[in-house]
Motif scaffolding. Structure first.
Motif, PDB file in Angstrom:
ATOM      1  N   VAL A   7       0.531  -1.016   0.477  1.00  0.00           N
ATOM      2  CA  VAL A   7       0.138   0.233   0.219  1.00  0.00           C
ATOM      3  C   VAL A   7       0.573   0.993  -0.072  1.00  0.00           C
ATOM      4  CG1 VAL A   7      -2.206  -1.159   1.072  1.00  0.00           C
ATOM      5  CG2 VAL A   7      -0.211  -0.283   2.847  1.00  0.00           C
ATOM      6  N   ALA A   8       0.145   2.330  -1.049  1.00  0.00           N
ATOM      7  CA  ALA A   8       1.420   3.680  -0.797  1.00  0.00           C
ATOM      8  C   ALA A   8       0.358   4.744  -0.566  1.00  0.00           C
ATOM      9  CB  ALA A   8       1.759   3.489  -1.758  1.00  0.00           C
ATOM     10  N   ALA A   9       1.223   5.766   0.425  1.00  0.00           N
ATOM     11  CA  ALA A   9       0.182   6.725   1.219  1.00  0.00           C
ATOM     12  C   ALA A   9       0.609   7.824  -0.141  1.00  0.00           C
ATOM     13  CB  ALA A   9       0.504   7.324   2.615  1.00  0.00           C
ATOM     14  N   ILE A  10      -0.213   8.814  -1.268  1.00  0.00           N
ATOM     15  CA  ILE A  10      -0.424   9.259  -1.114  1.00  0.00           C
ATOM     16  C   ILE A  10      -0.365  11.245  -0.463  1.00  0.00           C
ATOM     17  CG2 ILE A  10      -0.801  11.315  -3.450  1.00  0.00           C
ATOM     18  CD1 ILE A  10       0.200   7.972  -3.343  1.00  0.00           C
ATOM     19  N   GLY A  14      -3.136  20.692   0.936  1.00  0.00           N
ATOM     20  CA  GLY A  14      -3.214  21.758  -0.349  1.00  0.00           C
ATOM     21  C   GLY A  14      -2.167  21.487  -1.719  1.00  0.00           C
ATOM     22  N   GLU A  15      -2.231  21.384  -2.778  1.00  0.00           N
ATOM     23  CA  GLU A  15      -1.434  21.067  -3.395  1.00  0.00           C
ATOM     24  C   GLU A  15      -0.362  20.673  -3.511  1.00  0.00           C
ATOM     25  OE1 GLU A  15      -2.375  23.557  -6.897  1.00  0.00           O
ATOM     26  OE2 GLU A  15      -4.375  23.884  -5.994  1.00  0.00           O
ATOM     27  N   ARG A  16       0.250  19.882  -2.516  1.00  0.00           N
ATOM     28  CA  ARG A  16       1.702  19.490  -2.393  1.00  0.00           C
ATOM     29  C   ARG A  16       1.928  18.198  -1.699  1.00  0.00           C
ATOM     30  NH1 ARG A  16       5.004  22.410   1.969  1.00  0.00           N
ATOM     31  NH2 ARG A  16       3.508  21.737   3.098  1.00  0.00           N
ATOM     32  N   ILE A  17       2.229  17.454  -1.961  1.00  0.00           N
ATOM     33  CA  ILE A  17       2.648  16.082  -2.599  1.00  0.00           C
ATOM     34  C   ILE A  17       3.826  15.565  -1.205  1.00  0.00           C
ATOM     35  CG2 ILE A  17       2.542  13.787  -3.499  1.00  0.00           C
ATOM     36  CD1 ILE A  17      -0.166  15.247  -3.486  1.00  0.00           C
ATOM     37  N   PHE A  18       3.716  14.112  -0.280  1.00  0.00           N
ATOM     38  CA  PHE A  18       4.910  14.370   0.485  1.00  0.00           C
ATOM     39  C   PHE A  18       5.866  13.021  -0.671  1.00  0.00           C
ATOM     40  CE2 PHE A  18       7.178  11.917   4.428  1.00  0.00           C
ATOM     41  CZ  PHE A  18       7.388  12.541   4.738  1.00  0.00           C
ATOM     42  N   ALA A  19       6.197  13.036  -0.397  1.00  0.00           N
ATOM     43  CA  ALA A  19       7.558  11.560  -1.311  1.00  0.00           C
ATOM     44  C   ALA A  19       8.579  11.918  -0.363  1.00  0.00           C
ATOM     45  CB  ALA A  19       7.981  12.483  -2.541  1.00  0.00           C
ATOM     46  N   THR A  20       8.934  10.635  -0.052  1.00  0.00           N
ATOM     47  CA  THR A  20      10.587   9.767   0.251  1.00  0.00           C
ATOM     48  C   THR A  20      11.649   9.419   0.032  1.00  0.00           C
ATOM     49  OG1 THR A  20       9.283   7.733   0.500  1.00  0.00           O
ATOM     50  CG2 THR A  20       9.061   9.589   2.344  1.00  0.00           C
ATOM     51  N   GLN A  21      13.208   9.718   0.252  1.00  0.00           N
ATOM     52  CA  GLN A  21      13.521   8.837  -0.338  1.00  0.00           C
ATOM     53  C   GLN A  21      14.312   7.417   0.514  1.00  0.00           C
ATOM     54  OE1 GLN A  21      17.349  11.758  -0.773  1.00  0.00           O
ATOM     55  NE2 GLN A  21      17.783  10.593  -2.745  1.00  0.00           N
ATOM     56  N   CYS A  82      -3.065   2.791  -3.957  1.00  0.00           N
ATOM     57  CA  CYS A  82      -2.309   3.896  -3.805  1.00  0.00           C
ATOM     58  C   CYS A  82      -3.484   4.979  -3.030  1.00  0.00           C
ATOM     59  CB  CYS A  82      -1.852   4.416  -4.966  1.00  0.00           C
ATOM     60  SG  CYS A  82      -0.748   3.741  -5.751  1.00  0.00           S
ATOM     61  N   TYR A  83      -3.400   5.125  -1.890  1.00  0.00           N
ATOM     62  CA  TYR A  83      -4.734   5.816  -1.594  1.00  0.00           C
ATOM     63  C   TYR A  83      -4.404   7.165  -1.139  1.00  0.00           C
ATOM     64  CZ  TYR A  83      -6.893   1.881   0.061  1.00  0.00           C
ATOM     65  OH  TYR A  83      -7.794   0.026  -0.539  1.00  0.00           O
ATOM     66  N   MET A  84      -4.921   8.555  -1.560  1.00  0.00           N
ATOM     67  CA  MET A  84      -4.976   9.779  -1.006  1.00  0.00           C
ATOM     68  C   MET A  84      -4.947   9.587   0.895  1.00  0.00           C
ATOM     69  SD  MET A  84      -4.094  11.343  -4.071  1.00  0.00           S
ATOM     70  CE  MET A  84      -4.131  12.413  -3.498  1.00  0.00           C
ATOM     71  N   CYS A  85      -4.317  10.803   1.195  1.00  0.00           N
ATOM     72  CA  CYS A  85      -4.241  10.734   2.821  1.00  0.00           C
ATOM     73  C   CYS A  85      -4.154  12.065   3.401  1.00  0.00           C
ATOM     74  CB  CYS A  85      -3.043   9.760   3.109  1.00  0.00           C
ATOM     75  SG  CYS A  85      -3.203   8.031   2.728  1.00  0.00           S
ATOM     76  N   SER A  86      -4.086  11.819   4.436  1.00  0.00           N
ATOM     77  CA  SER A  86      -4.132  13.542   4.921  1.00  0.00           C
ATOM     78  C   SER A  86      -3.564  13.565   6.422  1.00  0.00           C
ATOM     79  CB  SER A  86      -4.509  14.856   5.042  1.00  0.00           C
ATOM     80  OG  SER A  86      -5.940  13.733   5.612  1.00  0.00           O
ATOM     81  N   VAL A  87      -2.464  14.374   6.832  1.00  0.00           N
ATOM     82  CA  VAL A  87      -2.249  14.235   8.424  1.00  0.00           C
ATOM     83  C   VAL A  87      -3.210  14.353   9.439  1.00  0.00           C
ATOM     84  CG1 VAL A  87      -0.158  15.026   9.533  1.00  0.00           C
ATOM     85  CG2 VAL A  87       0.539  14.317   7.324  1.00  0.00           C
ATOM     86  N   ILE A  88      -3.587  13.515   9.813  1.00  0.00           N
ATOM     87  CA  ILE A  88      -4.394  13.740  11.378  1.00  0.00           C
ATOM     88  C   ILE A  88      -3.284  14.508  12.674  1.00  0.00           C
ATOM     89  CG2 ILE A  88      -6.009  12.949  13.162  1.00  0.00           C
ATOM     90  CD1 ILE A  88      -6.645  10.650  11.515  1.00  0.00           C
ATOM     91  N   SER A  89      -2.340  13.692  12.679  1.00  0.00           N
ATOM     92  CA  SER A  89      -1.283  14.152  14.099  1.00  0.00           C
ATOM     93  C   SER A  89       0.179  13.489  13.419  1.00  0.00           C
ATOM     94  CB  SER A  89      -1.792  13.940  14.803  1.00  0.00           C
ATOM     95  OG  SER A  89      -1.862  12.669  15.321  1.00  0.00           O
ATOM     96  N   GLY A  90       1.202  14.302  13.470  1.00  0.00           N
ATOM     97  CA  GLY A  90       2.040  14.255  13.966  1.00  0.00           C
ATOM     98  C   GLY A  90       3.040  14.724  12.815  1.00  0.00           C
ATOM     99  N   ASP A  91       3.963  14.566  13.168  1.00  0.00           N
ATOM    100  CA  ASP A  91       4.919  15.150  12.459  1.00  0.00           C
ATOM    101  C   ASP A  91       5.943  14.650  11.229  1.00  0.00           C
ATOM    102  OD1 ASP A  91       4.663  17.998  14.654  1.00  0.00           O
ATOM    103  OD2 ASP A  91       6.108  17.293  15.823  1.00  0.00           O
ATOM    104  N   LEU A  92       6.293  13.771  10.959  1.00  0.00           N
ATOM    105  CA  LEU A  92       6.574  13.102   9.671  1.00  0.00           C
ATOM    106  C   LEU A  92       8.333  12.788   9.868  1.00  0.00           C
ATOM    107  CD1 LEU A  92       4.376  14.746   6.436  1.00  0.00           C
ATOM    108  CD2 LEU A  92       4.376  12.642   7.562  1.00  0.00           C
ATOM    109  N   VAL A  93       8.155  12.453  10.923  1.00  0.00           N
ATOM    110  CA  VAL A  93       9.869  11.915  11.149  1.00  0.00           C
ATOM    111  C   VAL A  93      10.161  10.715  10.374  1.00  0.00           C
ATOM    112  CG1 VAL A  93      10.614  11.333  13.481  1.00  0.00           C
ATOM    113  CG2 VAL A  93       8.853  12.244  13.583  1.00  0.00           C
ATOM    114  N   LEU A  94      11.057  10.956   9.801  1.00  0.00           N
ATOM    115  CA  LEU A  94      11.361   9.939   9.362  1.00  0.00           C
ATOM    116  C   LEU A  94      13.010   9.084   9.561  1.00  0.00           C
ATOM    117  CD1 LEU A  94      13.836  12.161   6.207  1.00  0.00           C
ATOM    118  CD2 LEU A  94      11.119  11.230   6.049  1.00  0.00           C
ATOM    119  N   LYS A  95      11.620   7.576   9.756  1.00  0.00           N
ATOM    120  CA  LYS A  95      12.830   6.571  10.699  1.00  0.00           C
ATOM    121  C   LYS A  95      13.242   5.461   9.293  1.00  0.00           C
ATOM    122  CE  LYS A  95       9.260   6.365  14.988  1.00  0.00           C
ATOM    123  NZ  LYS A  95       8.705   5.454  15.576  1.00  0.00           N
TER     124      LYS A  95
END
Length: 135
Positions: A7-10, A14-21, A82-95
């Motif tokens: 599964v993948a979270a998009i 707004g008009e910005r999308i979060f991508a990870t490396q 793939c699903y369109m998603c939104s942040v509910i809580s948290g700071d998108l910490v890279l683990k």
């Protein structure tokens, strides 16, 4: 050939999308949408919430289904939901990832995407802004 279901979270702001490396494996340094493998007995949406919690220490809302991508890599077949998603809580910490970026619609094609993820870009553009097109 082995099939891997993921599964993948998009994740949209707004008009910005979060991508990870990716920071590991055969595709190290390439960019992807965060997510991961579906465990036995787990719904796709629950798998996505769990993976984002584990990888990014963030709770997401799974807003809508976008598409399923089937892609043949040299050593396995990937089925990616793939699903369109939104942040509910948290700071998108890279683990697990090396880096991350919020990409505007005009920046989506500016990173080196994994092959399976490339096919999603026009669908994201259509979802966010029906008039926008990739170069």
């Amino acid at each position: 050939m082995e099939t891997i279901e993921v599964v993948a979270a998009i994740i949209r702001d707004g008009e910005r999308i979060f991508a990870t490396q990716r920071g590991y494996g055969d595709f190290k340094d390439m960019w992807e949408f965060p997510g991961g493998k579906v465990e036995v007995g787990e719904s796709l949406e629950d798998a996505l919430r769990r993976e984002i919690r584990e990888e990014l220490d963030t709770e997401i809302g799974v807003d809508s289904f976008l598409c399923t991508v089937d892609y043949d890599y040299p050593s396995f077949h990937l089925t990616m939901h793939c699903y369109m998603c939104s942040v509910i809580s948290g700071d998108l910490v890279l683990k697990e990832h090396e880096s991350a970026r919020w990409l505007g619609m005009d920046e989506l094609d500016s990173v080196d995407w994994l092959p399976a993820d490339i096919g999603i870009l026009p669908k994201i553009a259509g979802e966010v802004n029906g008039n926008w097109r990739l170069n």
